[in-house]
Design an enzyme around this catalytic site. Structure first.
Site, PDB file in Angstrom:
ATOM      1  N   GLY A   1       0.790  -1.225   0.000  1.00  0.00           N
ATOM      2  CA  GLY A   1       0.000   0.000   0.000  1.00  0.00           C
ATOM      3  C   GLY A   1       0.822   1.275   0.000  1.00  0.00           C
ATOM      4  O   GLY A   1       0.307   2.343   0.327  1.00  0.00           O
ATOM      5  N   SER A   2       2.093   1.193  -0.415  1.00  0.00           N
ATOM      6  CA  SER A   2       2.900   2.414  -0.397  1.00  0.00           C
ATOM      7  C   SER A   2       2.391   3.426  -1.425  1.00  0.00           C
ATOM      8  O   SER A   2       2.465   4.637  -1.203  1.00  0.00           O
ATOM      9  CB  SER A   2       4.385   2.106  -0.626  1.00  0.00           C
ATOM     10  OG  SER A   2       4.625   1.701  -1.945  1.00  0.00           O
ATOM     11  N   ASN A   3       1.860   2.935  -2.537  1.00  0.00           N
ATOM     12  CA  ASN A   3       1.289   3.871  -3.519  1.00  0.00           C
ATOM     13  C   ASN A   3       0.009   4.512  -2.995  1.00  0.00           C
ATOM     14  O   ASN A   3      -0.232   5.700  -3.212  1.00  0.00           O
ATOM     15  CB  ASN A   3       1.033   3.147  -4.847  1.00  0.00           C
ATOM     16  CG  ASN A   3       2.293   3.058  -5.672  1.00  0.00           C
ATOM     17  OD1 ASN A   3       2.756   4.058  -6.220  1.00  0.00           O
ATOM     18  ND2 ASN A   3       2.885   1.876  -5.733  1.00  0.00           N
TER      19      ASN A   3
ATOM     20  N   MET B   1      -3.472  -6.950  -7.520  1.00  0.00           N
ATOM     21  CA  MET B   1      -2.836  -8.046  -8.262  1.00  0.00           C
ATOM     22  C   MET B   1      -3.852  -9.081  -8.749  1.00  0.00           C
ATOM     23  O   MET B   1      -3.606 -10.293  -8.730  1.00  0.00           O
ATOM     24  CB  MET B   1      -1.746  -8.698  -7.393  1.00  0.00           C
ATOM     25  CG  MET B   1      -0.684  -7.719  -6.904  1.00  0.00           C
ATOM     26  SD  MET B   1       0.051  -6.691  -8.199  1.00  0.00           S
ATOM     27  CE  MET B   1       1.254  -7.841  -8.837  1.00  0.00           C
ATOM     28  N   ARG B   2      -5.016  -8.597  -9.171  1.00  0.00           N
ATOM     29  CA  ARG B   2      -6.019  -9.463  -9.784  1.00  0.00           C
ATOM     30  C   ARG B   2      -6.389  -8.901 -11.154  1.00  0.00           C
ATOM     31  O   ARG B   2      -6.460  -7.672 -11.322  1.00  0.00           O
ATOM     32  CB  ARG B   2      -7.321  -9.508  -8.945  1.00  0.00           C
ATOM     33  CG  ARG B   2      -7.166  -9.957  -7.532  1.00  0.00           C
ATOM     34  CD  ARG B   2      -6.928 -11.424  -7.380  1.00  0.00           C
ATOM     35  NE  ARG B   2      -7.951 -12.264  -7.992  1.00  0.00           N
ATOM     36  CZ  ARG B   2      -7.808 -13.583  -8.160  1.00  0.00           C
ATOM     37  NH1 ARG B   2      -6.689 -14.188  -7.789  1.00  0.00           N
ATOM     38  NH2 ARG B   2      -8.767 -14.302  -8.725  1.00  0.00           N
TER      39      ARG B   2
ATOM     40  N   ILE C   1      -8.947  -7.738 -13.769  1.00  0.00           N
ATOM     41  CA  ILE C   1     -10.315  -7.236 -13.600  1.00  0.00           C
ATOM     42  C   ILE C   1     -11.124  -7.496 -14.873  1.00  0.00           C
ATOM     43  O   ILE C   1     -10.586  -7.902 -15.899  1.00  0.00           O
ATOM     44  CB  ILE C   1     -10.329  -5.738 -13.206  1.00  0.00           C
ATOM     45  CG1 ILE C   1      -9.617  -4.872 -14.254  1.00  0.00           C
ATOM     46  CG2 ILE C   1      -9.695  -5.538 -11.849  1.00  0.00           C
ATOM     47  CD1 ILE C   1     -10.529  -4.195 -15.192  1.00  0.00           C
TER      48      ILE C   1
ATOM     49  N   ASN D   1      -4.551   2.479 -13.211  1.00  0.00           N
ATOM     50  CA  ASN D   1      -3.665   1.454 -12.657  1.00  0.00           C
ATOM     51  C   ASN D   1      -2.234   1.979 -12.690  1.00  0.00           C
ATOM     52  O   ASN D   1      -1.874   2.757 -13.564  1.00  0.00           O
ATOM     53  CB  ASN D   1      -3.753   0.188 -13.520  1.00  0.00           C
ATOM     54  CG  ASN D   1      -2.851  -0.923 -13.020  1.00  0.00           C
ATOM     55  OD1 ASN D   1      -2.843  -1.246 -11.833  1.00  0.00           O
ATOM     56  ND2 ASN D   1      -2.076  -1.520 -13.909  1.00  0.00           N
TER      57      ASN D   1
ATOM     58  N   HIS E   1       1.751   0.587 -12.852  1.00  0.00           N
ATOM     59  CA  HIS E   1       2.494  -0.622 -13.227  1.00  0.00           C
ATOM     60  C   HIS E   1       3.989  -0.309 -13.223  1.00  0.00           C
ATOM     61  O   HIS E   1       4.401   0.745 -13.720  1.00  0.00           O
ATOM     62  CB  HIS E   1       2.041  -1.092 -14.612  1.00  0.00           C
ATOM     63  CG  HIS E   1       2.698  -2.364 -15.028  1.00  0.00           C
ATOM     64  ND1 HIS E   1       2.337  -3.594 -14.511  1.00  0.00           N
ATOM     65  CD2 HIS E   1       3.725  -2.603 -15.875  1.00  0.00           C
ATOM     66  CE1 HIS E   1       3.094  -4.532 -15.047  1.00  0.00           C
ATOM     67  NE2 HIS E   1       3.956  -3.955 -15.869  1.00  0.00           N
TER      68      HIS E   1
HETATM   69  C1  GAR Z   1       3.793  -1.354  -7.288  1.00  0.00           C
HETATM   70  O1  GAR Z   1       5.131  -1.377  -7.665  1.00  0.00           O
HETATM   71  C2  GAR Z   1       2.899  -1.432  -8.492  1.00  0.00           C
HETATM   72  O2  GAR Z   1       3.443  -0.807  -9.608  1.00  0.00           O
HETATM   73  C3  GAR Z   1       2.791  -2.915  -8.700  1.00  0.00           C
HETATM   74  O3  GAR Z   1       2.673  -3.438  -7.402  1.00  0.00           O
HETATM   75  C4  GAR Z   1       3.406  -2.615  -6.514  1.00  0.00           C
HETATM   76  C5  GAR Z   1       2.536  -2.287  -5.320  1.00  0.00           C
HETATM   77  O4  GAR Z   1       3.277  -1.647  -4.350  1.00  0.00           O
HETATM   78  N1  GAR Z   1       1.666  -3.243  -9.496  1.00  0.00           N
HETATM   79  C6  GAR Z   1       1.689  -4.204 -10.417  1.00  0.00           C
HETATM   80  O5  GAR Z   1       2.651  -4.900 -10.618  1.00  0.00           O
HETATM   81  C7  GAR Z   1       0.394  -4.363 -11.189  1.00  0.00           C
HETATM   82  N2  GAR Z   1       0.620  -5.061 -12.415  1.00  0.00           N
HETATM   83  P1  GAR Z   1       2.558  -0.973  -3.104  1.00  0.00           P
HETATM   84  O6  GAR Z   1       1.601  -2.016  -2.535  1.00  0.00           O
HETATM   85  O7  GAR Z   1       3.669  -0.654  -2.165  1.00  0.00           O
HETATM   86  O8  GAR Z   1       1.830   0.244  -3.594  1.00  0.00           O
END
Ligand code: GAR
Length: 216
Positions: A32-34, A110-111, A113, A127, A129
């Site tokens: 959840g850092s984003n 990570m699912r 949709i 999203n 990525h």
């Molecule tokens: C992030 O790096 C995001 O880009 C990636 O998961 C990580 C989540 O980090 N997403 C994917 O790979 C989607 N295809 P977070 O939980 O620290 O935000």
């Protein structure tokens, strides 16, 4: 106006008044850092929005703590409880509608949709990525970049389409790959950029949606 605006179609009818903060729903499967970067941008006044709810599909993830620390409601929708992806998405849509969400952010969701979610939030579903799309879509994007021995990778915020990691690009940031990078060191530097561009992309959408509110 940035070119990215031309990629976004008119907003669906909204009850929100011009100038009111964009109501966000966040979807997360991990740390959840984003999501937290979005919350901090709002707190700092860099993003005119409000996070109404965090949906997570895994128990005991760090994203829950980050939400609770800020008083943001969390809803656990365990994908194992749904027979199909569409059923899970219907539950997600119902939850977001309860919270009057206008725009949905997949922040480490990570699912895969379905059209159910896309149809409920047309051009309001984004999203993040960890690659410079269209390179390295799908899972393990960081490892894919290392295996391909590219010198530059990065991250992308894009509108979501049915094809995985393929919708119109809103914002990207480049990150050099260093000779001794591991997936951990590279991902850490990519995430620094992710935390910058995700709020920027949402602010772009927020401004566009506010313009639509005025013209409705
Ligand atoms: C992030 O790096 C995001 O880009 C990636 O998961 C990580 C989540 O980090 N997403 C994917 O790979 C989607 N295809 P977070 O939980 O620290 O935000």
């Amino acid at each position: 106006m940035p070119d990215t605006y031309s990629l976004i179609s008119p907003a669906p009818t909204t009850n929100m008044q011009p100038g009111s903060p964009l109501i966000l729903g966040i979807m997360a499967s991990g740390s959840g850092s984003n999501f937290e970067a979005v919350a901090i941008a709002i707190e700092n006044g860099d993003l005119h929005a409000k996070v109404a709810v965090l949906i997570h599909n895994k128990p005991d993830i760090q994203a829950i703590d980050r939400a609770q620390k800020r008083g943001i409601p969390t809803v656990f929708l365990d994908h194992l409880n749904y027979a199909t992806r569409a059923e899970l998405d219907r539950a997600i849509v119902a939850t977001f509608q309860t919270y009057q969400v206008e725009c949905v952010v997949m922040a480490g969701w990570m699912r895969v949709i379905t059209q159910v979610l896309i149809d409920a939030f047309p051009d309001r579903l984004i999203n993040i990525h960890p690659s410079l799309l269209p390179s390295f879509p799908g899972i393990h994007a960081i490892e894919q970049a290392l295996a391909a021995k590219v010198k530059i990778t990065g991250c992308t915020v894009h509108l979501v389409s049915l094809e995985v990691d393929a919708g119109p690009i809103l914002v990207q940031a480049a990150v050099p790959v260093l000779p001794n990078d591991t997936s951990e060191t590279l991902h850490a530097r990519v995430q620094i950029q992710e935390h910058l561009i995700l709020p920027q992309a949402i602010e772009l959408l927020a401004q566009k949606i506010n313009t639509d509110r005025i013209s409705l």
